[in-house]
Design a protein around this motif. Sequence first.
Motif, PDB file in Angstrom:
ATOM      1  N   LEU A   9       0.824  -1.206   0.000  1.00  0.00           N
ATOM      2  CA  LEU A   9       0.000   0.000   0.000  1.00  0.00           C
ATOM      3  C   LEU A   9       0.860   1.258   0.000  1.00  0.00           C
ATOM      4  N   VAL A  10       1.910   1.263   0.811  1.00  0.00           N
ATOM      5  CA  VAL A  10       2.814   2.419   0.841  1.00  0.00           C
ATOM      6  C   VAL A  10       3.465   2.607  -0.526  1.00  0.00           C
ATOM      7  N   TYR A  11       3.875   1.525  -1.160  1.00  0.00           N
ATOM      8  CA  TYR A  11       4.483   1.591  -2.489  1.00  0.00           C
ATOM      9  C   TYR A  11       3.501   2.159  -3.515  1.00  0.00           C
ATOM     10  N   VAL A  12       2.275   1.661  -3.525  1.00  0.00           N
ATOM     11  CA  VAL A  12       1.261   2.144  -4.477  1.00  0.00           C
ATOM     12  C   VAL A  12       0.947   3.617  -4.227  1.00  0.00           C
ATOM     13  N   LEU A  13       0.799   3.999  -2.959  1.00  0.00           N
ATOM     14  CA  LEU A  13       0.529   5.407  -2.651  1.00  0.00           C
ATOM     15  C   LEU A  13       1.692   6.297  -3.101  1.00  0.00           C
ATOM     16  N   GLY A  14       2.921   5.814  -2.975  1.00  0.00           N
ATOM     17  CA  GLY A  14       4.079   6.568  -3.469  1.00  0.00           C
ATOM     18  C   GLY A  14       4.025   6.764  -4.972  1.00  0.00           C
TER      19      GLY A  14
ATOM     20  N   VAL B  55       1.331   6.732  -6.869  1.00  0.00           N
ATOM     21  CA  VAL B  55       0.225   7.653  -7.150  1.00  0.00           C
ATOM     22  C   VAL B  55       0.659   9.093  -6.854  1.00  0.00           C
ATOM     23  N   GLY B  56       1.396   9.278  -5.779  1.00  0.00           N
ATOM     24  CA  GLY B  56       1.883  10.616  -5.439  1.00  0.00           C
ATOM     25  C   GLY B  56       2.819  11.184  -6.496  1.00  0.00           C
TER      26      GLY B  56
END
Length: 136
Positions: A19-24, A26-27
């Motif tokens: 999740l942290v990787y995907v949010l990064g 997307v950011g």
Amino acid sequence: MRATSVRRQIFWQCAVIGLVYVLGLVGVAALRVVAYREVHPHGQTLREHLAAMPAPVDYRLIERNGTEYLAVRGPMPPTVAFASGPPVYVFDRAGMRTDYTHDSGDDPEFHRRWPGVYHGKQMDRTETENWVAPNP
């Protein structure tokens, strides 16, 4: 500790890392969109451009096929935009935008159309504004 408990714990750790990787990602994508919008032309005329866009770095008077044009080089976009060159906007004598590129370092087609875009006569903002023909 039981094996299912360990598996569950590993699953949730992997889920959080994913999740942290995907949010990064997307950011970074969102920041790239914002950077692109900053260099996308605002308005069709030189006056609209100068009023709406960040202050240009350079103004160059260039010639193509015997006609003079003005190349306006903007500031480099933020690093997150991954641009290899600054945006360049080209205006005709009437002050109308005729072409632009959001990444002059990675747009060989733009340089084919405007080969002298970095080598023309350098002008300041006052000379640039006076160069544009007044409206009849």
